[in-house]
Scaffold this active site. Structure first.
Site, PDB file in Angstrom:
ATOM      1  N   LYS A 201      45.098  47.636  24.149  1.00  0.00           N
ATOM      2  CA  LYS A 201      43.944  46.777  24.412  1.00  0.00           C
ATOM      3  C   LYS A 201      42.735  47.660  24.677  1.00  0.00           C
ATOM      4  O   LYS A 201      42.745  48.504  25.568  1.00  0.00           O
ATOM      5  CB  LYS A 201      44.217  45.873  25.603  1.00  0.00           C
ATOM      6  CG  LYS A 201      43.003  45.039  26.000  1.00  0.00           C
ATOM      7  CD  LYS A 201      43.370  43.967  26.976  1.00  0.00           C
ATOM      8  CE  LYS A 201      42.129  43.208  27.419  1.00  0.00           C
ATOM      9  NZ  LYS A 201      42.478  42.130  28.341  1.00  0.00           N
ATOM     10  N   LYS A 256      44.565  44.479  20.372  1.00  0.00           N
ATOM     11  CA  LYS A 256      43.422  43.634  20.708  1.00  0.00           C
ATOM     12  C   LYS A 256      42.185  44.473  20.914  1.00  0.00           C
ATOM     13  O   LYS A 256      42.284  45.487  21.592  1.00  0.00           O
ATOM     14  CB  LYS A 256      43.767  42.890  22.009  1.00  0.00           C
ATOM     15  CG  LYS A 256      42.715  41.973  22.518  1.00  0.00           C
ATOM     16  CD  LYS A 256      43.187  41.349  23.787  1.00  0.00           C
ATOM     17  CE  LYS A 256      42.033  40.591  24.388  1.00  0.00           C
ATOM     18  NZ  LYS A 256      42.303  40.194  25.737  1.00  0.00           N
TER      19      LYS A 256
HETATM   20  C1  PBG Z   1      41.801  39.445  30.749  1.00  0.00           C
HETATM   21  C2  PBG Z   1      41.702  39.090  29.319  1.00  0.00           C
HETATM   22  C3  PBG Z   1      40.565  39.251  28.498  1.00  0.00           C
HETATM   23  C4  PBG Z   1      40.871  38.663  27.289  1.00  0.00           C
HETATM   24  C5  PBG Z   1      42.185  38.170  27.380  1.00  0.00           C
HETATM   25  N1  PBG Z   1      42.680  38.462  28.644  1.00  0.00           N
HETATM   26  C6  PBG Z   1      39.234  39.802  28.778  1.00  0.00           C
HETATM   27  C7  PBG Z   1      39.046  41.150  29.305  1.00  0.00           C
HETATM   28  O1  PBG Z   1      39.914  42.019  29.209  1.00  0.00           O
HETATM   29  O2  PBG Z   1      37.985  41.349  29.875  1.00  0.00           O
HETATM   30  C8  PBG Z   1      39.909  38.586  26.124  1.00  0.00           C
HETATM   31  C9  PBG Z   1      40.173  37.531  25.135  1.00  0.00           C
HETATM   32  C10 PBG Z   1      39.049  37.183  24.255  1.00  0.00           C
HETATM   33  O3  PBG Z   1      37.965  37.817  24.244  1.00  0.00           O
HETATM   34  O4  PBG Z   1      39.217  36.229  23.512  1.00  0.00           O
HETATM   35  N2  PBG Z   1      42.611  40.429  31.177  1.00  0.00           N
END
Ligand code: PBG
Length: 331
Positions: A201, A256
């Site tokens: 991520k 992601k």
């Molecule tokens: C939180 C989380 C995030 C997303 C999913 N879980 C945001 C972040 O890491 O700040 C992002 C999903 C999206 O942008 O659609 N841990």
């Protein structure tokens, strides 16, 4: 006068010449089985509320979620991913509400399982919707403390498993969390709970609309998640992350964001050959959707982008467009 030319014996256009032959040689297809619908559930909300930064997407109250789930299930959606929008007065430094067995998400899981027991519920594990500083972990002197956060994530995971979640999905990028969560689940006899690790991520700006949707962007302010989410510039490191999470007990790994990171999806799938999901995140969705709404792009760009995830090697995709795309596919 004709000049004598040597024509190619291989003509790749032959197999593109008619629709049926194109169908026969097509290498990848997008189906409803590939689509996971993320849903935002808001505490104390009655009905639904549109999310300005995500055209066509709404937050649901606990009173309106059952209807939506039944609709999705009837369309053929097999899995949903839940995200909470917590009352600001329940947020604190430690994200305490995340481990409350009676919190919004735990209640939503029970409600959903009552109406559509077979739908696969993916539950996010991270503290950011619950902290007053918007970080995914416990902040100590301005630094997100890895090991203290882990204790909280384990408790959060057990609360979600207890409520009936099928898949626990840690999205926080702390080190070592998969191992601890897996051990805790085994100890409590949750042997069939699936761990979907947000393994690679990235620290991406494409999450902007999501943070507005769950109300964490104002809490986060100018602070970034660069100290725990991956550097956008890195690729080998993603393989290291995935290798660790598999060895710690992840059943599925995720990359992601999605579209700008197809190279990573492809490498992960080729290297490890394990179930690999991709997340078409909020910024990607909103970018395409707003261009479609403005008629700058044709609507088919959405399914095109999703098919490209499959081509890259993703087994399933979390996408806010899941509902509209499955309606298209069902036609
Ligand atoms: C939180 C989380 C995030 C997303 C999913 N879980 C945001 C972040 O890491 O700040 C992002 C999903 C999206 O942008 O659609 N841990």
């Amino acid at each position: 006068m004709f000049t004598k030319r040597k024509f190619p014996s291989t003509r790749l256009r032959r197999l593109r010449s008619k629709p049926f032959i194109r169908d026969l040689v097509r290498e990848n297809v997008l189906s409803g089985d590939d689509l996971i619908q993320p849903l935002f559930i808001k505490e104390d909300l009655k009905g639904t509320e549109a999310i300005t930064q995500m055209p066509g997407i709404s937050r649901f109250g606990l009173d309106s979620i059952e209807n939506e789930i039944e609709e999705l299930a009837n369309l053929g959606i097999k899995s949903i991913a839940l995200f909470p929008v917590i009352n600001p007065d329940k947020k604190d430094e430690f994200g305490t509400e995340a481990i409350n067995q009676n919190n919004l998400i735990c209640n939503a899981i029970k409600k959903i399982k009552n109406v559509v027991p077979e739908i696969i519920i993916i539950s996010d594990v991270a503290l950011d919707p619950y902290t007053n500083h918007g970080h995914d972990g416990i902040l100590i002197d301005g630094y997100v403390e890895n090991d203290k956060t882990l204790d909280q994530l384990v408790k959060q995971s057990l609360a979600l498993a207890e409520s009936g979640a099928d898949i626990i999905a840690p999205s926080d990028m702390m080190d070592g969390r998969i191992k601890l969560i897996r051990n805790a689940l085994e100890e409590q006899d949750f042997k069939n709970i699936i761990l979907l690790s947000y393994a690679a991520k990235y620290n991406s700006k494409f999450y902007g609309p999501f943070r507005s949707a769950v109300g964490s962007s104002s809490n986060l302010g100018k602070s970034t998640k660069a100290e725990y989410q991956m550097d956008v510039a890195n690729s080998s490191e993603a393989l290291h992350e995935v290798a660790l999470d598999i060895s710690e007990g992840a059943d599925i790994v995720m990359v992601k964001p999605g579209m700008p990171y197809l190279d990573i999806i492809s490498k992960v799938k080729e290297t490890f050959n394990v179930p690999t999901f991709a997340y078409q995140v909020s910024g990607e969705y909103s970018m395409l959707k707003s261009a479609i709404e403005n008629k700058w792009l044709e609507p088919e760009v959405m399914s095109e982008s999703l098919l490209c995830f499959k081509r890259a090697g993703a087994d399933a995709v979390l996408t806010y467009a899941a509902k509209e795309i499955i309606m298209e596919l069902n036609k």
